[in-house]
Design a protein around this motif. Structure first.
Motif, PDB file in Angstrom:
ATOM      1  N   GLU A  30     -83.184   3.618   5.213  1.00  0.00           N
ATOM      2  CA  GLU A  30     -81.923   4.314   4.937  1.00  0.00           C
ATOM      3  C   GLU A  30     -82.093   5.829   5.086  1.00  0.00           C
ATOM      4  N   PHE A  31     -83.196   6.359   4.559  1.00  0.00           N
ATOM      5  CA  PHE A  31     -83.461   7.789   4.673  1.00  0.00           C
ATOM      6  C   PHE A  31     -83.726   8.182   6.124  1.00  0.00           C
ATOM      7  N   LEU A  32     -84.402   7.322   6.878  1.00  0.00           N
ATOM      8  CA  LEU A  32     -84.659   7.593   8.295  1.00  0.00           C
ATOM      9  C   LEU A  32     -83.347   7.706   9.063  1.00  0.00           C
ATOM     10  N   LEU A  33     -82.436   6.775   8.836  1.00  0.00           N
ATOM     11  CA  LEU A  33     -81.140   6.815   9.527  1.00  0.00           C
ATOM     12  C   LEU A  33     -80.339   8.050   9.121  1.00  0.00           C
ATOM     13  N   GLN A  34     -80.393   8.434   7.850  1.00  0.00           N
ATOM     14  CA  GLN A  34     -79.698   9.635   7.402  1.00  0.00           C
ATOM     15  C   GLN A  34     -80.275  10.883   8.074  1.00  0.00           C
ATOM     16  N   ALA A  35     -81.585  10.955   8.213  1.00  0.00           N
ATOM     17  CA  ALA A  35     -82.224  12.110   8.850  1.00  0.00           C
ATOM     18  C   ALA A  35     -81.858  12.188  10.327  1.00  0.00           C
ATOM     19  N   ILE A  36     -81.833  11.048  10.998  1.00  0.00           N
ATOM     20  CA  ILE A  36     -81.454  11.024  12.416  1.00  0.00           C
ATOM     21  C   ILE A  36     -80.000  11.448  12.572  1.00  0.00           C
ATOM     22  N   ASP A  37     -79.135  10.936  11.705  1.00  0.00           N
ATOM     23  CA  ASP A  37     -77.718  11.289  11.759  1.00  0.00           C
ATOM     24  C   ASP A  37     -77.511  12.776  11.458  1.00  0.00           C
ATOM     25  N   ALA A  38     -78.238  13.321  10.503  1.00  0.00           N
ATOM     26  CA  ALA A  38     -78.089  14.732  10.117  1.00  0.00           C
ATOM     27  C   ALA A  38     -78.502  15.672  11.240  1.00  0.00           C
ATOM     28  N   ALA A  39     -79.421  15.236  12.103  1.00  0.00           N
ATOM     29  CA  ALA A  39     -79.861  16.092  13.211  1.00  0.00           C
ATOM     30  C   ALA A  39     -78.717  16.343  14.185  1.00  0.00           C
ATOM     31  N   GLY A  40     -77.822  15.364  14.338  1.00  0.00           N
ATOM     32  CA  GLY A  40     -76.646  15.547  15.173  1.00  0.00           C
ATOM     33  C   GLY A  40     -76.918  15.658  16.656  1.00  0.00           C
ATOM     34  N   GLN A  41     -78.083  15.238  17.120  1.00  0.00           N
ATOM     35  CA  GLN A  41     -78.419  15.289  18.544  1.00  0.00           C
ATOM     36  C   GLN A  41     -79.091  13.995  18.954  1.00  0.00           C
ATOM     37  N   SER A  42     -79.062  13.746  20.258  1.00  0.00           N
ATOM     38  CA  SER A  42     -79.693  12.515  20.744  1.00  0.00           C
ATOM     39  C   SER A  42     -81.189  12.706  21.016  1.00  0.00           C
ATOM     40  N   GLN A  43     -81.645  13.935  21.178  1.00  0.00           N
ATOM     41  CA  GLN A  43     -83.062  14.217  21.406  1.00  0.00           C
ATOM     42  C   GLN A  43     -83.645  14.852  20.144  1.00  0.00           C
ATOM     43  N   LEU A  44     -84.672  14.214  19.597  1.00  0.00           N
ATOM     44  CA  LEU A  44     -85.286  14.697  18.363  1.00  0.00           C
ATOM     45  C   LEU A  44     -86.788  14.867  18.547  1.00  0.00           C
ATOM     46  N   VAL A  45     -87.364  15.715  17.732  1.00  0.00           N
ATOM     47  CA  VAL A  45     -88.808  15.917  17.697  1.00  0.00           C
ATOM     48  C   VAL A  45     -89.296  15.400  16.353  1.00  0.00           C
ATOM     49  N   LEU A  46     -90.313  14.533  16.375  1.00  0.00           N
ATOM     50  CA  LEU A  46     -90.924  14.031  15.149  1.00  0.00           C
ATOM     51  C   LEU A  46     -92.304  14.643  15.034  1.00  0.00           C
ATOM     52  N   GLU A  47     -92.572  15.281  13.913  1.00  0.00           N
ATOM     53  CA  GLU A  47     -93.878  15.884  13.671  1.00  0.00           C
ATOM     54  C   GLU A  47     -94.570  15.101  12.574  1.00  0.00           C
ATOM     55  N   LEU A  48     -95.792  14.679  12.865  1.00  0.00           N
ATOM     56  CA  LEU A  48     -96.535  13.827  11.933  1.00  0.00           C
ATOM     57  C   LEU A  48     -98.017  14.087  12.096  1.00  0.00           C
ATOM     58  N   ASP A  49     -98.728  14.240  10.970  1.00  0.00           N
ATOM     59  CA  ASP A  49    -100.172  14.450  11.018  1.00  0.00           C
ATOM     60  C   ASP A  49    -100.972  13.205  10.663  1.00  0.00           C
ATOM     61  N   GLY A  50    -100.334  12.210  10.053  1.00  0.00           N
ATOM     62  CA  GLY A  50    -101.047  11.005   9.673  1.00  0.00           C
ATOM     63  C   GLY A  50    -100.133  10.066   8.921  1.00  0.00           C
ATOM     64  N   PRO A  51    -100.613   8.873   8.591  1.00  0.00           N
ATOM     65  CA  PRO A  51     -99.765   7.850   7.971  1.00  0.00           C
ATOM     66  C   PRO A  51     -99.346   8.151   6.537  1.00  0.00           C
ATOM     67  N   ILE A  52     -99.971   9.136   5.885  1.00  0.00           N
ATOM     68  CA  ILE A  52     -99.587   9.436   4.503  1.00  0.00           C
ATOM     69  C   ILE A  52     -99.122  10.881   4.340  1.00  0.00           C
ATOM     70  N   THR A  53     -98.838  11.559   5.439  1.00  0.00           N
ATOM     71  CA  THR A  53     -98.302  12.921   5.376  1.00  0.00           C
ATOM     72  C   THR A  53     -96.801  12.872   5.656  1.00  0.00           C
ATOM     73  N   PRO A  54     -96.055  13.869   5.194  1.00  0.00           N
ATOM     74  CA  PRO A  54     -94.609  13.873   5.433  1.00  0.00           C
ATOM     75  C   PRO A  54     -94.271  13.877   6.922  1.00  0.00           C
ATOM     76  N   LEU A  55     -93.185  13.222   7.255  1.00  0.00           N
ATOM     77  CA  LEU A  55     -92.672  13.144   8.625  1.00  0.00           C
ATOM     78  C   LEU A  55     -91.528  14.141   8.730  1.00  0.00           C
ATOM     79  N   VAL A  56     -91.605  15.050   9.706  1.00  0.00           N
ATOM     80  CA  VAL A  56     -90.567  16.052   9.927  1.00  0.00           C
ATOM     81  C   VAL A  56     -89.762  15.637  11.152  1.00  0.00           C
ATOM     82  N   ILE A  57     -88.443  15.653  11.015  1.00  0.00           N
ATOM     83  CA  ILE A  57     -87.542  15.322  12.124  1.00  0.00           C
ATOM     84  C   ILE A  57     -86.699  16.561  12.399  1.00  0.00           C
ATOM     85  N   ARG A  58     -86.780  17.056  13.651  1.00  0.00           N
ATOM     86  CA  ARG A  58     -86.052  18.254  14.064  1.00  0.00           C
ATOM     87  C   ARG A  58     -85.247  17.964  15.328  1.00  0.00           C
TER      88      ARG A  58
END
Length: 77
Positions: A30-58
């Motif tokens: 649910e949070f993933l879909l909200q973050a994708i929707d909030a970006a408001g664009q079809s092209q997104l950048v996901l930043e991730l350093d590992g499986p237990i670090t925060p995921l940034v969606i821009r």
């Protein structure tokens, strides 16, 4: 939801087990879909350093300072 990130930087929703060598990150769908929707664009950048670090969606567009931050969830083994 479990995101599977392949060696070729492709991202997919993992169904069952991910291929060996793929990085798996659990997120609240649910949070993933909200973050994708909030970006408001079809092209997104996901930043991730590992499986237990925060995921940034821009948004991929330059000049945007907006981003969403998702905390990972533990994946049951």
């Amino acid at each position: 939801a479990v995101l599977s990130i392949g060696a070729d930087d492709t991202i997919a929703i993992a169904a069952g087990t991910a291929p060996p060598g793929d990085l798996r990150v659990g997120v609240n769908p649910e949070f993933l879909l909200q973050a994708i929707d909030a970006a408001g664009q079809s092209q997104l950048v996901l930043e991730l350093d590992g499986p237990i670090t925060p995921l940034v969606i821009r948004p991929a567009a330059a000049g945007s300072d907006a981003f969403s931050l998702l905390m990972p969830v533990r994946i049951a083994t």
